[in-house]
Each structure stands twice: as C-alpha cells, then as structure tokens.
Design a protein around this motif. Structure first.
Motif, PDB file in Angstrom:
ATOM      1  N   VAL A   1      -7.268   6.469   7.520  1.00 14.16           N
ATOM      2  CA  VAL A   1      -5.935   6.337   7.364  1.00 14.16           C
ATOM      3  C   VAL A   1      -5.309   6.015   6.022  1.00 14.16           C
ATOM      4  CG1 VAL A   1      -3.703   5.154   8.253  1.00 14.16           C
ATOM      5  CG2 VAL A   1      -5.695   5.327   9.947  1.00 14.16           C
ATOM      6  N   ALA A   2      -4.327   6.886   5.663  1.00 14.73           N
ATOM      7  CA  ALA A   2      -4.123   6.812   4.333  1.00 14.73           C
ATOM      8  C   ALA A   2      -2.779   5.873   4.203  1.00 14.73           C
ATOM      9  CB  ALA A   2      -3.334   8.119   3.806  1.00 14.73           C
ATOM     10  N   TYR A   3      -2.579   4.879   3.224  1.00 13.72           N
ATOM     11  CA  TYR A   3      -1.682   4.139   3.046  1.00 13.72           C
ATOM     12  C   TYR A   3      -0.876   4.070   1.662  1.00 13.72           C
ATOM     13  CZ  TYR A   3      -3.483   1.667   7.085  1.00 13.72           C
ATOM     14  OH  TYR A   3      -4.000   1.557   8.427  1.00 13.72           O
ATOM     15  N   PRO A   4       0.344   4.386   1.434  1.00 17.00           N
ATOM     16  CA  PRO A   4       0.557   4.468   0.256  1.00 17.00           C
ATOM     17  C   PRO A   4       0.769   3.127  -0.470  1.00 17.00           C
ATOM     18  CG  PRO A   4       2.617   4.487   1.551  1.00 17.00           C
ATOM     19  CD  PRO A   4       1.380   4.493   2.618  1.00 17.00           C
ATOM     20  N   VAL A   5       0.355   2.975  -1.798  1.00 22.44           N
ATOM     21  CA  VAL A   5       0.394   1.779  -2.740  1.00 22.44           C
ATOM     22  C   VAL A   5       1.559   1.860  -3.702  1.00 22.44           C
ATOM     23  CG1 VAL A   5      -1.017   0.535  -4.307  1.00 22.44           C
ATOM     24  CG2 VAL A   5      -2.184   1.890  -2.547  1.00 22.44           C
ATOM     25  N   SER A   6       2.425   0.978  -3.575  1.00 23.16           N
ATOM     26  CA  SER A   6       3.792   1.083  -4.131  1.00 23.16           C
ATOM     27  C   SER A   6       3.905   0.124  -5.364  1.00 23.16           C
ATOM     28  CB  SER A   6       4.920   0.774  -3.128  1.00 23.16           C
ATOM     29  OG  SER A   6       4.828  -0.637  -2.607  1.00 23.16           O
ATOM     30  N   ALA A   7       3.117  -1.118  -5.495  1.00 18.90           N
ATOM     31  CA  ALA A   7       3.302  -1.897  -6.429  1.00 18.90           C
ATOM     32  C   ALA A   7       1.723  -2.559  -6.796  1.00 18.90           C
ATOM     33  CB  ALA A   7       4.061  -3.016  -6.085  1.00 18.90           C
ATOM     34  N   GLY A   8       1.565  -3.063  -7.946  1.00 19.08           N
ATOM     35  CA  GLY A   8       0.254  -3.768  -8.337  1.00 19.08           C
ATOM     36  C   GLY A   8       0.325  -4.207  -9.717  1.00 19.08           C
TER      37      GLY A   8
ATOM     38  N   VAL B   1      -2.832   6.027  -3.262  1.00 23.73           N
ATOM     39  CA  VAL B   1      -2.925   6.056  -1.749  1.00 23.73           C
ATOM     40  C   VAL B   1      -4.310   5.108  -1.624  1.00 23.73           C
ATOM     41  CG1 VAL B   1      -3.639   7.371   0.056  1.00 23.73           C
ATOM     42  CG2 VAL B   1      -1.781   8.228  -1.573  1.00 23.73           C
ATOM     43  N   ASN B   2      -4.331   4.217  -0.573  1.00 23.56           N
ATOM     44  CA  ASN B   2      -5.381   3.687  -0.100  1.00 23.56           C
ATOM     45  C   ASN B   2      -6.020   4.194   1.287  1.00 23.56           C
ATOM     46  OD1 ASN B   2      -7.518   1.690   0.051  1.00 23.56           O
ATOM     47  ND2 ASN B   2      -6.049   0.005   0.481  1.00 23.56           N
ATOM     48  N   PHE B   3      -7.077   4.389   1.437  1.00 18.97           N
ATOM     49  CA  PHE B   3      -7.564   4.973   2.724  1.00 18.97           C
ATOM     50  C   PHE B   3      -8.311   3.880   3.507  1.00 18.97           C
ATOM     51  CE2 PHE B   3      -7.071   8.828   0.349  1.00 18.97           C
ATOM     52  CZ  PHE B   3      -6.622   9.786   1.260  1.00 18.97           C
ATOM     53  N   SER B   4      -8.071   3.437   4.658  1.00 22.31           N
ATOM     54  CA  SER B   4      -8.607   2.525   5.486  1.00 22.31           C
ATOM     55  C   SER B   4      -8.895   3.195   6.659  1.00 22.31           C
ATOM     56  CB  SER B   4      -8.014   1.348   5.319  1.00 22.31           C
ATOM     57  OG  SER B   4      -8.652   0.261   6.172  1.00 22.31           O
TER      58      SER B   4
END
Length: 245
Positions: A161-168, A155-158
């Motif tokens: 607001v929380a955004y799911p991180v699906s790849a990297g 999860v990335n917070f900006s």
C-alpha cells in the motif's frame, strides 16, 4: 522472569555525555528463582550485565548502568536490555529496546562532508535518503561533487500500500563552534519545489535537539531563501546546484 522497565535519563545525547540507565525485572512465579542476570547492549556494541543470586516470588530486581557516549555509529541508536534466567521457559518478555537520538560532536574545522562513505552521523526521517537509496526524484540529477547527495522520496510502501509522505527532516551532527570567531555555513542545494505547495526551512538547536529555532539569515548571505523577508525556500528552483551560504 519478565523485563518490565527500561528507564534512562536522556533521550538525546552527544559525545561525552553519561547516560544513567535502570533496568527492572519481575518474577512472575510463585517460587523464588535461582541465579539470573540483567544486562544491556549499547549502540557501540558494548555489553554490560549484573548477576543476582535469586529473586523472591512476585518481587522486582533493578540493575543500574552508566553508559559513556562516544562515537556511536548511527544517529538513531538502539539500547537493548534483557534478563537471562536459564530456567525461564518463556523468552518473549525477556527484552526491551529504546531508541536514543545521538548527535555526533564535531569540534574540528573546517568540516567538509560529501557523504561518499554514507550518512556520516546525520539523522533523518523517511522523507530524506541518500541518492543511492532513492528510487524516485533522482534522474536526471547528479551530485554537485562526487556521487552521493541527500534527496527526498514522496511515497512510502507498506504491505503493498502506498502512503504519501508530506513532511520530514534531515538533522546534522552537533557542531561545537565555541572556539570559532566567525562561523560560516556553506552547502550545495538543488531546489525542486512546487510554488505555493512546498517549503524547506533551516533551523538550529542550542540544547541537543530539545528545542529548535529558525536560523536567522544575516546580510552577508548568498542564495539564501527566495526573497527578502521570507523564512523558508518556497519557490520552484532551477535544474542545477547552487551554493547557499
């Protein structure tokens, strides 16, 4: 004066490369300027600049620079360019920045890295971070050796607001293995994957990260992928570290 262009020949570099950089400034005034300079700062902290006596109204001046790449501190390395005019009252358009992908060259072996002193020249996207920077998915795990290990964060917070991180991805330095008769790769892996939902793949590049291919698993492997014929780790693992080689 306004800086209008930061042009460079390579977006991916390694130790020993030479980058050619061209920086251009534009005179927005209706009159000729006085003395000014154009400069750059490279990731290793080196500063270079060129001075100009003047620049006519609505004219462009360009400054060429050659940068020798060696021992840059980070895998994502910023190059900053600027124009300096003591009579310029509007500084907001006086600088530009470019981020270069830097691959530290490794040609001394054996290469042993436990990341106790930091990222050690490895590159990453947000998904990956060293365990001392993680706030999730760490407990109850500890490193296979020492204190640090690479883990994932979902999860990335900006702006709250929380955004799911699906790849990297996690990318190593550049290994020059031309002098090795039989190169051998070994690493400690603790798989925490969801069956049918997660996957991890190992890839390699022969052109400093421009193109990538799936790393072929030969017959002499240990704990490599989950089943014969698979091209990635997909299945849930155990709650312990395994040596993959």
């Amino acid at each position: 004066l306004a800086l209008i262009d930061l042009n460079y020949t390579q977006a991916r570099v390694t130790d020993g490369d030479s980058m050619h950089i061209l920086v251009s400034a534009y005179n927005k005034k209706l009159t000729t300027t006085g003395t000014f300079s154009i400069g750059i700062k490279t990731p290793d902290g080196q500063v270079s600049s060129l001075s100009f006596d003047s620049l006519g109204a609505h004219k462009t001046a360009s400054a060429p620079f050659t940068v020798k790449v060696q021992d840059w501190p980070n895998s994502f390395s910023p190059i900053t360019a600027w124009v300096s005019d003591p009579l310029d009252a509007y500084p907001d358009d006086d600088s530009l920045q470019a981020t270069i992908a830097y691959y530290r060259k490794i040609d001394q072996f054996p290469y042993l890295e436990g990341f106790e002193a930091g990222e050690a020249g490895w590159g990453r996207t947000f998904l990956y971070a060293l365990s001392d920077k993680l706030t999730e998915s760490v407990a109850p795990f500890t490193a296979a050796n020492g204190k640090n290990f690479w883990g994932t964060r979902r999860v990335n917070f900006s702006f709250d607001v929380a955004y799911p991180v699906s790849a990297g991805y996690l990318v190593s330095p550049l290994f020059d293995i031309s002098a090795l008769a039989k190169p051998w790769l070994s690493m400690s892996v603790n798989k925490q994957l969801c069956d049918g939902m997660d996957s991890v793949v190992l890839e390699y590049s022969q052109d400093t990260g421009r193109t990538w291919k799936s790393f072929p698993a030969g017959g002499d492997t240990k704990n490599w992928y989950d089943a014969p014929g698979q091209k990635s780790w997909r299945n849930c693992g155990n709650d312990y570290w395994q040596v993959v080689s």
